[in-house]
Design a protein around this motif. Structure first.
Motif, mmCIF file in Angstrom:
data_model
loop_
_atom_site.group_PDB
_atom_site.id
_atom_site.type_symbol
_atom_site.label_atom_id
_atom_site.label_comp_id
_atom_site.label_asym_id
_atom_site.label_seq_id
_atom_site.Cartn_x
_atom_site.Cartn_y
_atom_site.Cartn_z
ATOM 1 N N ALA A 196 55.819 13.975 -27.621
ATOM 2 C CA ALA A 196 55.035 14.203 -26.406
ATOM 3 C C ALA A 196 55.459 15.479 -25.685
ATOM 4 N N ARG A 197 56.460 16.191 -26.245
ATOM 5 C CA ARG A 197 57.020 17.367 -25.564
ATOM 6 C C ARG A 197 56.396 18.652 -26.087
ATOM 7 N N ALA A 198 55.940 19.503 -25.186
ATOM 8 C CA ALA A 198 55.395 20.808 -25.566
ATOM 9 C C ALA A 198 56.534 21.704 -26.038
ATOM 10 N N VAL A 199 56.360 22.341 -27.203
ATOM 11 C CA VAL A 199 57.406 23.217 -27.730
ATOM 12 C C VAL A 199 56.945 24.667 -27.876
ATOM 13 N N ALA A 200 55.634 24.906 -27.885
ATOM 14 C CA ALA A 200 55.121 26.277 -28.021
ATOM 15 C C ALA A 200 53.688 26.327 -27.512
ATOM 16 N N VAL A 201 53.269 27.529 -27.172
ATOM 17 C CA VAL A 201 51.892 27.745 -26.741
ATOM 18 C C VAL A 201 51.312 28.880 -27.564
ATOM 19 N N LEU A 202 50.168 28.635 -28.165
ATOM 20 C CA LEU A 202 49.439 29.655 -28.909
ATOM 21 C C LEU A 202 48.315 30.125 -28.004
ATOM 22 N N LYS A 203 48.363 31.409 -27.645
ATOM 23 C CA LYS A 203 47.357 31.934 -26.731
ATOM 24 C C LYS A 203 47.005 33.348 -27.149
ATOM 25 N N PRO A 204 45.882 33.854 -26.659
ATOM 26 C CA PRO A 204 45.489 35.200 -27.051
ATOM 27 C C PRO A 204 46.492 36.238 -26.571
ATOM 28 N N ALA A 205 46.732 37.215 -27.412
ATOM 29 C CA ALA A 205 47.590 38.329 -27.021
ATOM 30 C C ALA A 205 46.861 39.153 -25.979
ATOM 31 N N LYS A 206 47.636 39.833 -25.152
ATOM 32 C CA LYS A 206 47.021 40.726 -24.177
ATOM 33 C C LYS A 206 46.246 41.796 -24.921
ATOM 34 N N ALA A 207 45.195 42.243 -24.301
ATOM 35 C CA ALA A 207 44.423 43.317 -24.914
ATOM 36 C C ALA A 207 45.334 44.504 -25.161
ATOM 37 N N THR A 208 45.304 45.000 -26.370
ATOM 38 C CA THR A 208 46.187 46.107 -26.689
ATOM 39 C C THR A 208 45.504 47.420 -26.331
ATOM 40 N N LYS A 209 46.252 48.248 -25.654
ATOM 41 C CA LYS A 209 45.766 49.588 -25.365
ATOM 42 C C LYS A 209 46.882 50.536 -25.765
#
Length: 94
Positions: A37-50
Motif C-alpha cells: 500500500a506504500r508509494a515507492v515511485a512516481v512516473l510523470k512527464p518530464a519537463k518540456a526540454t528546451k
C-alpha cells in the motif's frame, strides 16, 4: 488497460505494462507505483526540454548544490580546454 491521471499501480503491474505507462506519462499522465500500500515511485512527464544556455546550466547546477559559482573552475567565461599532443585519453586507456 485504461489509466487515468493520478493512477496507482503495483510494481508487478508496472513491470508488465511499462511501455504503455511510459507512453501515457509522455502524454501528460502521472502514475504512482506502489509496493503493497506504500508509494515507492512516481512516473510523470518530464519537463518540456528546451535548449539551455551555458549560463542557465551553471545556474541550475548551482541551485542543486552541484557547482559553486564564483570559484572560476571550470565554468568561467575565460576557461578553455587544454590542448595536448598524443592520443585522446579515451583511446589511451583502452
Amino acid at each position: 488497460m485504461r489509466y487515468s491521471e493520478g493512477m496507482r499501480v503495483s510494481i508487478r503491474e508496472f513491470k508488465s505494462q511499462a511501455v504503455d505507462l511510459v507512453r501515457r506519462a509522455e502524454a501528460g499522465e502521472e502514475v504512482t507505483i506502489t509496493r503493497g500500500a506504500r508509494a515507492v515511485a512516481v512516473l510523470k512527464p518530464a519537463k518540456a526540454t528546451k535548449e539551455e544556455t551555458d549560463e542557465e546550466v551553471i545556474e541550475r547546477l548551482a541551485r542543486m548544490g552541484l557547482l559553486r559559482k564564483g570559484d572560476g573552475l571550470p565554468f568561467s567565461k575565460t576557461w578553455r580546454p587544454i590542448k595536448v599532443k598524443g592520443k585522446p585519453l579515451s583511446q589511451a586507456v583502452n
